[in-house]
Design a protein around this motif. Structure first.
Motif, PDB file in Angstrom:
ATOM      1  N   TYR A 226       4.507   5.451  -5.821  1.00 29.30           N
ATOM      2  CA  TYR A 226       4.493   5.118  -7.086  1.00 29.30           C
ATOM      3  C   TYR A 226       3.543   6.136  -8.015  1.00 29.30           C
ATOM      4  CZ  TYR A 226       3.965   2.739 -11.574  1.00 29.30           C
ATOM      5  OH  TYR A 226       3.680   2.430 -13.002  1.00 29.30           O
ATOM      6  N   GLN A 227       2.334   5.837  -7.336  1.00 27.93           N
ATOM      7  CA  GLN A 227       1.153   6.510  -8.246  1.00 27.93           C
ATOM      8  C   GLN A 227       1.391   7.969  -8.168  1.00 27.93           C
ATOM      9  OE1 GLN A 227      -0.991   5.461 -10.222  1.00 27.93           O
ATOM     10  NE2 GLN A 227      -0.662   3.151  -9.927  1.00 27.93           N
ATOM     11  N   SER A 228       1.816   8.555  -6.859  1.00 27.54           N
ATOM     12  CA  SER A 228       1.986  10.207  -6.789  1.00 27.54           C
ATOM     13  C   SER A 228       2.786  10.639  -7.839  1.00 27.54           C
ATOM     14  CB  SER A 228       2.293  10.428  -5.424  1.00 27.54           C
ATOM     15  OG  SER A 228       3.381  10.187  -4.967  1.00 27.54           O
TER      16      SER A 228
ATOM     17  N   LYS B 152       4.049   9.079 -10.454  1.00 27.88           N
ATOM     18  CA  LYS B 152       3.253   8.954 -11.998  1.00 27.88           C
ATOM     19  C   LYS B 152       2.418   9.890 -12.317  1.00 27.88           C
ATOM     20  CE  LYS B 152       1.417   5.160 -14.840  1.00 27.88           C
ATOM     21  NZ  LYS B 152       0.885   3.722 -14.739  1.00 27.88           N
ATOM     22  N   LYS B 153       1.701  10.399 -11.531  1.00 24.73           N
ATOM     23  CA  LYS B 153       0.723  11.563 -12.004  1.00 24.73           C
ATOM     24  C   LYS B 153       1.679  12.726 -12.302  1.00 24.73           C
ATOM     25  CE  LYS B 153      -3.109   9.740  -9.195  1.00 24.73           C
ATOM     26  NZ  LYS B 153      -4.033   9.973  -8.263  1.00 24.73           N
TER      27      LYS B 153
ATOM     28  N   GLU C  76       1.240  12.692 -19.726  1.00 28.86           N
ATOM     29  CA  GLU C  76       0.157  11.997 -20.062  1.00 28.86           C
ATOM     30  C   GLU C  76       0.672  10.911 -21.243  1.00 28.86           C
ATOM     31  OE1 GLU C  76      -4.397  11.283 -21.671  1.00 28.86           O
ATOM     32  OE2 GLU C  76      -3.548  13.275 -21.041  1.00 28.86           O
TER      33      GLU C  76
ATOM     34  N   TYR D 128       3.963   1.574  -0.979  1.00 36.82           N
ATOM     35  CA  TYR D 128       4.601   1.578  -2.230  1.00 36.82           C
ATOM     36  C   TYR D 128       3.810   2.195  -3.349  1.00 36.82           C
ATOM     37  CZ  TYR D 128       6.781  -0.097  -6.507  1.00 36.82           C
ATOM     38  OH  TYR D 128       7.381   0.091  -8.000  1.00 36.82           O
ATOM     39  N   THR D 129       2.609   1.629  -3.452  1.00 39.70           N
ATOM     40  CA  THR D 129       1.689   2.135  -4.697  1.00 39.70           C
ATOM     41  C   THR D 129       1.427   3.559  -4.555  1.00 39.70           C
ATOM     42  OG1 THR D 129       0.735  -0.044  -4.664  1.00 39.70           O
ATOM     43  CG2 THR D 129      -0.419   1.408  -5.657  1.00 39.70           C
ATOM     44  N   SER D 130       0.953   3.917  -3.175  1.00 44.44           N
ATOM     45  CA  SER D 130       0.783   5.325  -2.868  1.00 44.44           C
ATOM     46  C   SER D 130       2.029   6.117  -3.542  1.00 44.44           C
ATOM     47  CB  SER D 130       0.766   5.600  -1.543  1.00 44.44           C
ATOM     48  OG  SER D 130       0.483   7.015  -1.270  1.00 44.44           O
TER      49      SER D 130
ATOM     50  N   THR E 271       6.862   2.534 -15.697  1.00 43.41           N
ATOM     51  CA  THR E 271       6.098   1.314 -14.828  1.00 43.41           C
ATOM     52  C   THR E 271       6.844   0.857 -13.808  1.00 43.41           C
ATOM     53  OG1 THR E 271       8.093   0.186 -16.098  1.00 43.41           O
ATOM     54  CG2 THR E 271       5.841   0.227 -17.358  1.00 43.41           C
ATOM     55  N   GLU E 272       6.415   0.100 -13.023  1.00 44.49           N
ATOM     56  CA  GLU E 272       7.018  -0.293 -11.770  1.00 44.49           C
ATOM     57  C   GLU E 272       8.339  -0.582 -11.688  1.00 44.49           C
ATOM     58  OE1 GLU E 272       5.030  -2.861  -9.233  1.00 44.49           O
ATOM     59  OE2 GLU E 272       3.121  -1.650  -9.096  1.00 44.49           O
TER      60      GLU E 272
ATOM     61  N   GLU F 187       0.755  -1.174   0.079  1.00 41.77           N
ATOM     62  CA  GLU F 187       0.074   0.021   0.035  1.00 41.77           C
ATOM     63  C   GLU F 187       0.917   1.133  -0.118  1.00 41.77           C
ATOM     64  OE1 GLU F 187      -3.508   2.037   2.810  1.00 41.77           O
ATOM     65  OE2 GLU F 187      -3.144  -0.153   2.951  1.00 41.77           O
TER      66      GLU F 187
END
Length: 574
Positions: free
Chosen positions: A98-100, A102-103, A107, A94-96, A112-113, A92
């Protein structure tokens, strides 16, 4: 006085521990490794390492690892790359992050991870270069760098390696008892085989081989040792300490564990008809064969290192006898156990066992190969291979029985009588239980029957043959769907090699139903296939759920096949 002491090492001191070259491969699953790292994070106690000092008088001497390879290697792997463990344990968080990050990217950017993981494992300068090159605003650059830095800090603090202490037991007793100590401590967890215990305990028992090209057999043995380590290097999770192919080539010195396993691998490769290739086959056969050569009880192989000088002195003789007996047995069993299947293993060796195979070596080991005694024993082994299987001769106390062949109180010099063989088969057939899937014993017996009778010359009609049900499985399932089953669909009488073509699109057909132009008439006759009348009775009994009649027909064919087997096996016996 205790023969051990309890001690501990810091993570920085783990380099003092040397993994013996002949340790087993890594066996912990990824989940098991992650669980261990979680234990380190939680600060819970964990299992000790078992080590043996290379020099008792030097407190900083190298420590030889005897047990605890999984824990040691997992700590080393975590130290080298903590992210691979932290990530699944903290998905959880890690994903938080990574996504922040990535945003913040434009676009369509393929972030990728694996790319993110590479960034997390990079130094701050590389992260900065990436951020400035990929992000459009200074605020995003600063935010991304800060997020990655915070994540790195979370990872670093997950397990405090700086203060981690690794407990260990330092064994101080004599080296002759290492195998016993190791085995005693290794009764829980993922147990090591006794051969892996020997591998850890005897790494200093050295055997010097002859010079290059002085002995082709010793050259082969050395290559087997090299191949072991080259394969281990490909498959293992970490490097093997102190292994150099060039150094091994130059020094031509192997350890007793290396020699035992290499000798076993030689047998596996050169006696493939008889010895199934499994992960345990090489050490089981190799160490057992050394026991045969030293006339040592298989139950006392832990003392094999005491025979190291005798093994050195008789090295070439051991290899020559192994080569000769391998060649003799392979020549005999390859015609007996060869399969007619287009894919898979070359031989159907389901009646083989380690002790049984070793007994052949033991019985032949000290005989003159040109003697009548040697020829007689070799010719009788073929029948004994089947007879011992149906009488369960090696099912219990196999090591004790093997010793009787080593000390010459038992041999293969006496021919099994037809009456004795028939009686044993009758009892074995009577003990069959209903089922549908063929066991490895049935597959092996039917293969021998085929090789000695209807497929002895060549595969007829140019077809591929496979082991199949004579009364088709589909028809048995339709008539006997209950559990437990009532029909002996898995019996010797219902199995034979059938043309592959009739068992793909036409699985419920009999040979009679597809015997156009008498194509399979010879096969029907020579294979002891059901007569047309018998087959018709079997089909009628199936329809009527008359299980007793079906089984009667199957048992009768089992006896016919067994009768043919016995006569063919004893034909060349003396």
């Amino acid at each position: 006085m205790s023969s051990y002491r309890i001690d501990e090492l810091s993570v920085d001191q783990l380099d003092r521990i040397s993994l013996p070259k002949f340790q087993r491969g890594f066996v912990w699953t990824k989940k098991k490794q992650e669980d261990f790292v979680q234990t380190l994070h939680d600060g819970y106690p964990f299992g000790t390492l078992l080590v043996y000092p290379e020099n008792d008088n030097d407190k900083d001497a190298k420590l030889q690892l005897l047990d605890g390879q999984q824990r040691l290697s997992t700590i080393k792997k975590y130290r080298q790359d903590p992210l691979q463990f932290w990530k699944p344990l903290n998905r959880e968080s890690y994903t938080s992050v990574y996504q922040s990050v990535k945003k913040m990217l434009p676009e369509g950017d393929k972030f990728t991870e694996p790319i993110f993981d590479k960034l997390v494992n990079s130094n701050p300068n590389k992260v900065a270069y990436w951020a400035m090159d990929s992000l459009s605003s200074k605020e995003d650059v600063k935010a991304a760098m800060q997020s990655i830095d915070d994540l790195k800090q979370q990872i670093r603090s997950f397990v405090n390696l700086e203060h981690l202490k690794v407990p260990m037991i330092v064994y101080l007793g004599g080296s002759a008892h290492i195998a016993d100590v190791f085995a005693n401590l290794n009764k829980g967890g993922v147990p090591l085989t006794k051969y892996e215990v020997f591998g850890a305990a005897w790494v200093n028992a050295a055997i010097r081989l002859r010079g290059a090209e002085e002995s082709p057999l010793q050259d082969q043995l050395l290559q087997y040792v090299k191949n072991y380590y080259l394969d281990m290097r490909k498959q293992a999770e970490f490097d093997v300490d102190d292994f150099s192919e060039d150094e091994l080539t130059q020094n031509r010195t192997v350890t007793l564990p290396e020699f035992g396993t290499a000798l076993g691998q030689y047998v596996v490769d050169h006696l493939s008809a008889l010895v199934p290739e499994t992960t345990s086959a090489a050490p089981e056969i190799g160490f057992g064969l050394l026991g045969v050569a030293m006339n040592l009880d298989n139950r006392k192989l832990s003392s094999l290192n005491k025979y190291i000088q005798k093994i050195r002195d008789e090295l070439e003789d051991i290899l020559q006898k192994t080569e000769r007996i391998c060649n003799n047995l392979q020549s005999m069993f390859e015609t007996l156990l060869r399969r007619f299947k287009s894919t898979g293993n070359d031989y159907e060796n389901g009646l083989s066992s380690t002790f049984k195979t070793l007994s052949y070596f033991a019985a032949l080991w000290d005989l003159d190969p040109s003697s009548e005694e040697y020829t007689t024993a070799l010719s009788n082994i073929k029948a004994a291979y089947v007879y011992d299987a149906i009488t369960s001769a090696w099912s219990s106390h196999g090591d004790q029985r093997l010793m009787e062949y080593c000390n010459s109180s038992r041999d293969y010099g006496t021919r099994i009588s037809e009456e004795q063989f028939d009686q044993a088969f009758d009892q074995w057939i009577a003990d069959q239980t209903p089922g549908i899937n063929f066991g490895k014993d049935i597959k092996c017996l039917i293969t021998i029957h085929a090789n000695l009778s209807y497929l002895s010359a060549s595969v007829p009609n140019g077809e591929t043959f496979e082991l199949e049900h004579i009364i088709a499985r589909k028809r048995i399932d339709a008539a006997d769907s209950s559990r437990p089953r009532h029909i002996l669909g898995n019996s010797l009488g219902n199995c034979m090699y059938l043309p592959r073509g009739i068992n793909n699109p036409k699985k419920d057909k009999t040979l009679y139903e597809i015997n156009d132009h008498n194509r399979y008439s010879q096969l029907i006759k020579e294979s002891q296939y059901f007569s047309e009348d018998e087959m018709q009775k079997a089909m009628q009994a199936l329809t009527a759920s008359d299980y007793e009649s079906v089984n009667g027909l199957l048992c009768e064919r089992s006896r016919q096949v067994a009768h043919t087997l016995v006569r063919a096996l004893l034909k060349d016996s003396v």
